[in-house]
Design a protein around this motif. Structure first.
Motif, PDB file in Angstrom:
ATOM      1  N   HIS A 178       0.832  -1.198   0.000  1.00  0.00           N
ATOM      2  CA  HIS A 178       0.000   0.000   0.000  1.00  0.00           C
ATOM      3  C   HIS A 178       0.873   1.256   0.000  1.00  0.00           C
ATOM      4  O   HIS A 178       1.917   1.294   0.647  1.00  0.00           O
ATOM      5  N   ILE A 179       0.420   2.261  -0.703  1.00  0.00           N
ATOM      6  CA  ILE A 179       1.191   3.507  -0.836  1.00  0.00           C
ATOM      7  C   ILE A 179       1.009   4.385   0.398  1.00  0.00           C
ATOM      8  O   ILE A 179      -0.116   4.601   0.873  1.00  0.00           O
ATOM      9  N   VAL A 180       2.128   4.906   0.899  1.00  0.00           N
ATOM     10  CA  VAL A 180       2.082   5.858   2.014  1.00  0.00           C
ATOM     11  C   VAL A 180       2.959   7.059   1.676  1.00  0.00           C
ATOM     12  O   VAL A 180       3.876   6.976   0.855  1.00  0.00           O
ATOM     13  N   PHE A 181       2.654   8.159   2.348  1.00  0.00           N
ATOM     14  CA  PHE A 181       3.468   9.369   2.255  1.00  0.00           C
ATOM     15  C   PHE A 181       4.194   9.509   3.588  1.00  0.00           C
ATOM     16  O   PHE A 181       3.559   9.670   4.634  1.00  0.00           O
ATOM     17  N   GLY A 182       5.527   9.408   3.547  1.00  0.00           N
ATOM     18  CA  GLY A 182       6.307   9.400   4.771  1.00  0.00           C
ATOM     19  C   GLY A 182       6.993  10.725   5.049  1.00  0.00           C
ATOM     20  O   GLY A 182       7.503  11.370   4.130  1.00  0.00           O
ATOM     21  N   THR A 286       6.210   6.171  -0.943  1.00  0.00           N
ATOM     22  CA  THR A 286       6.807   4.835  -0.899  1.00  0.00           C
ATOM     23  C   THR A 286       5.727   3.819  -0.544  1.00  0.00           C
ATOM     24  O   THR A 286       4.539   4.129  -0.551  1.00  0.00           O
ATOM     25  N   THR A 287       6.140   2.598  -0.240  1.00  0.00           N
ATOM     26  CA  THR A 287       5.192   1.572   0.191  1.00  0.00           C
ATOM     27  C   THR A 287       5.271   1.421   1.710  1.00  0.00           C
ATOM     28  O   THR A 287       6.293   1.729   2.333  1.00  0.00           O
ATOM     29  N   ALA A 387      10.873   5.208  -4.227  1.00  0.00           N
ATOM     30  CA  ALA A 387      10.945   6.428  -3.424  1.00  0.00           C
ATOM     31  C   ALA A 387      12.253   7.166  -3.687  1.00  0.00           C
ATOM     32  O   ALA A 387      13.307   6.549  -3.836  1.00  0.00           O
ATOM     33  N   HIS A 388      12.169   8.498  -3.721  1.00  0.00           N
ATOM     34  CA  HIS A 388      13.347   9.333  -3.988  1.00  0.00           C
ATOM     35  C   HIS A 388      13.762  10.087  -2.727  1.00  0.00           C
ATOM     36  O   HIS A 388      12.917  10.646  -2.011  1.00  0.00           O
TER      37      HIS A 388
END
Length: 455
Positions: A178-182, A286-287, A387-388
Motif C-alpha cells: 500500500h502507498i504511504v506518504f512518509g 513509498t510503500t 521512493a526518492h
C-alpha cells in the motif's frame, strides 16, 4: 472533486455584496448576468439577454462562459450560448474545456466587476466563498478566470486536524504494497496512507514540535508538507473548494486569502505581496512495507478519523487515477510526458528561480542521479519502492547504492540514508537533505511553466 448540480435562485441577494464592501453602484454589466440566477422570470432573462447582446464587449466572455457553466434554464442557456458563439466566432457549444482554453490562451479580458460577479455567483454555494474575491484589496497574483470551483464547499473535503496516530504494529489494515506518504521531523517519523489521505487532502498537526500542514492535491498528484508558522505568525490552513490550473487552492482562516498549493504563497486576498512564502519539507512517496522496514518506530494514521469513508486501498479517485484524462483542464498541455506521469520536483524557493522536474520513470532506471541547482550539487537516490531521497552533495562521487539505506562513495566509504541527512558511517560527515516532493507532470508544468525537465 465532483461537479455538484444545483439551482441558484433568490438567495443571491443581489446588491448586498457591493453594500457590504462599502460601495453603492447603479446596475453594472455583471448584474445582467447575475439576473439569470436571481429569478426564474423569463422577462427579466430576456431583458438581460438583450442588454448583453447590444452592449457586448470582450470582457463579457468570462462572465458568459462561467454563467453557462452553472445555468439550469435550457432556454436562457441556449440563447446566451448563441450570443457567445456569435460574438466570439467560436462554436464550442457546451464543451467548457474548449471555452476555457480559448479564454486562457489570450490576454485576460475581464474587468474589476468580474470579482463582484464571481463572489455573488459562488456565494449561493457557500456564503464564505464571497470573501475570497471581495477581500482581495485589489490584490491578485493569478488570473481570476482560471480560478474554478472544484465542486465542494469550504473544507467540504474535510482536513484531518491533529489526527489519531497509531504504532506500526497496530496498523493491521495496511498491506506492505500500500502507498504511504512518509515524513520525519526532528526524529518524529510518520506515515500517511494514500488510501486515507485521498479522502481528506490535508492534515494539520504538530510533528517533531513543528506546526505543519500536509497538502494532498489528488488531481495533480502532489503531497507537499509545509511549515505553517512564519515570522511568528501561525497560519491555519484549509481547503478552499477552488482550483487553479487543476491544482487545489488553500485558504487561511483569518484573512480568507487564497493560497497556491504548489507555490506555498497567497495569490488572492489581503496577504498577497506581503513577502509570505511557507517553507516546505520533504515527503517520501513509498510503500508501507519499505517505510516500516526503515522506520519500525513510525507512527501511522489510524482508521478512526472521525469520518465515515471507504478507506480501502485504491477506492478514492479510482476512476481518475486509472486514466490519463484530466477532470479540470489547463491552458496548455506539455506532451513530453503523459499528463499523470510522476515527476520528482526539485527547487529552492527564496534562493533561485531554477526549477527541475525529473521523471520518476527515469530515476527508477538510474537509482543514483546527480545534478546541479543554483550552483549546488545534489544527488538523488531512488530505492526499490521507487521512493526518492535527495541530498546536497558537495563533490563526493557515489558509485553504489543497495536500493535501501546504504550508499558507497568512490573511496569505499559507506553512507547511511536518513530522512533528514546522509551520514558517512566512518567519519560522521553529514550531507543535508534537499526538500522535495512528487507530482503529476501536467500539474507541475502548469504551475511552473519554465521548469527544466529531465526524462
Amino acid at each position: 472533486m465532483k461537479k455538484i448540480v444545483f439551482i441558484l435562485l433568490a438567495c443571491m441577494q443581489l446588491g448586498t455584496l457591493e453594500a457590504q464592501n462599502g460601495n453603492h453602484f447603479p446596475k453594472q454589466d455583471y448584474d445582467y448576468f447575475l439576473d439569470f440566477f436571481a429569478t426564474r422570470d423569463r422577462n427579466t432573462h430576456q431583458k438581460a439577454l438583450i442588454y448583453i447582446n447590444d452592449n457586448w464587449s470582450e470582457d463579457f466572455e468570462a462572465l458568459a462562459i462561467e454563467s453557462l457553466y452553472f445555468l439550469k434554464s435550457p432556454s436562457t442557456s441556449s440563447k446566451l450560448l448563441n450570443i457567445l458563439q456569435k460574438k466570439t466566432g467560436k462554436n464550442y457549444t457546451y464543451d467548457f474545456n474548449q471555452w476555457y482554453e480559448y479564454l486562457w490562451n489570450k490576454d485576460a479580458t475581464y474587468n474589476e466587476g468580474y470579482y463582484f460577479f464571481k463572489a455573488a455567483l459562488h456565494r449561493a454555494i457557500d456564503s464564505r466563498f464571497a470573501k475570497y474575491f471581495l477581500s482581495r484589496q485589489g490584490q491578485s497574483k493569478i488570473r481570476l478566470d482560471e480560478v474554478r470551483w472544484g465542486g465542494v464547499i469550504q473544507d467540504g473535503i474535510p482536513p484531518l486536524r491533529n489526527p489519531n496516530m497509531i504504532n506500526a504494529n497496530q496498523a493491521r489494515y495496511l498491506e506492505d504494497d500500500h502507498i504511504v506518504f512518509g515524513i520525519s521531523i526532528n526524529g518524529d517519523t510518520r506515515a500517511y496512507p494514500k488510501r486515507i489521505l485521498a479522502w481528506h487532502e490535508m492534515f494539520t498537526d504538530q510533528v517533531g514540535g513543528v506546526p505543519v500542514a500536509g497538502v494532498y492535491c489528488t488531481l495533480c498528484g502532489t503531497v507537499i508538507l509545509y511549515k505553517t508558522e512564519q515570522n511568528g505568525v501561525q497560519y491555519q490552513m484549509g481547503t478552499s473548494g477552488f482550483l487553479y490550473r487543476s491544482n487545489k487552492l488553500m485558504y487561511d482562516k483569518k484573512t480568507q486569502s487564497l493560497w497556491n498549493t504548489l507555490w506555498g504563497k497567497p495569490v488572492i486576498g489581503p496577504l498577497v505581496d506581503k513577502g509570505i512564502e511557507l517553507e516546505y519539507l520533504s515527503v517520501v512517496t513509498t510503500t508501507w512495507g519499505e517505510w516500516k522496514k526503515r522506520h519500525p518506530e513510525t507512527k501511522v494514521l489510524s482508521l478512526k478519523t472521525g469520518h465515515d469513508r471507504n478507506y480501502d486501498e485504491g477506492i478514492a479517485y479510482k476512476d481518475y487515477f486509472s486514466t490519463d484524462e484530466l477532470m479540470f483542464n489547463i491552458p496548455e498541455k506539455d506532451k513530453r510526458l503523459k499528463n499523470k506521469q510522476e515527476i520528482l520536483a526539485i527547487r529552492l524557493p527564496g534562493e533561485t528561480e531554477e526549477n527541475i522536474a525529473i521523471s520518476s520513470k527515469y530515476l527508477r532506471k538510474n537509482p543514483i542521479h546527480t545534478g546541479i541547482i543554483n550552483q549546488k550539487n545534489f544527488i538523488v537516490f531512488t530505492d526499490k519502492s521507487g521512493a526518492h531521497r535527495v541530498y546536497f552533495n558537495k563533490t563526493i562521487e557515489f558509485v553504489a547504492y543497495d536500493g535501501q539505506s546504504t550508499a558507497t562513495d568512490s573511496k569505499g566509504n559507506s553512507w547511511k540514508l536518513e530522512e533528514e541527512e546522509l551520514i558517512n558511517t566512518k567519519t560522521q560527515e553529514v550531507l543535508k537533505r534537499v526538500p522535495t516532493h512528487n507530482a503529476f507532470w501536467f500539474g507541475y508544468k502548469a504551475a511552473f511553466p519554465e521548469v527544466t525537465l529531465i526524462k
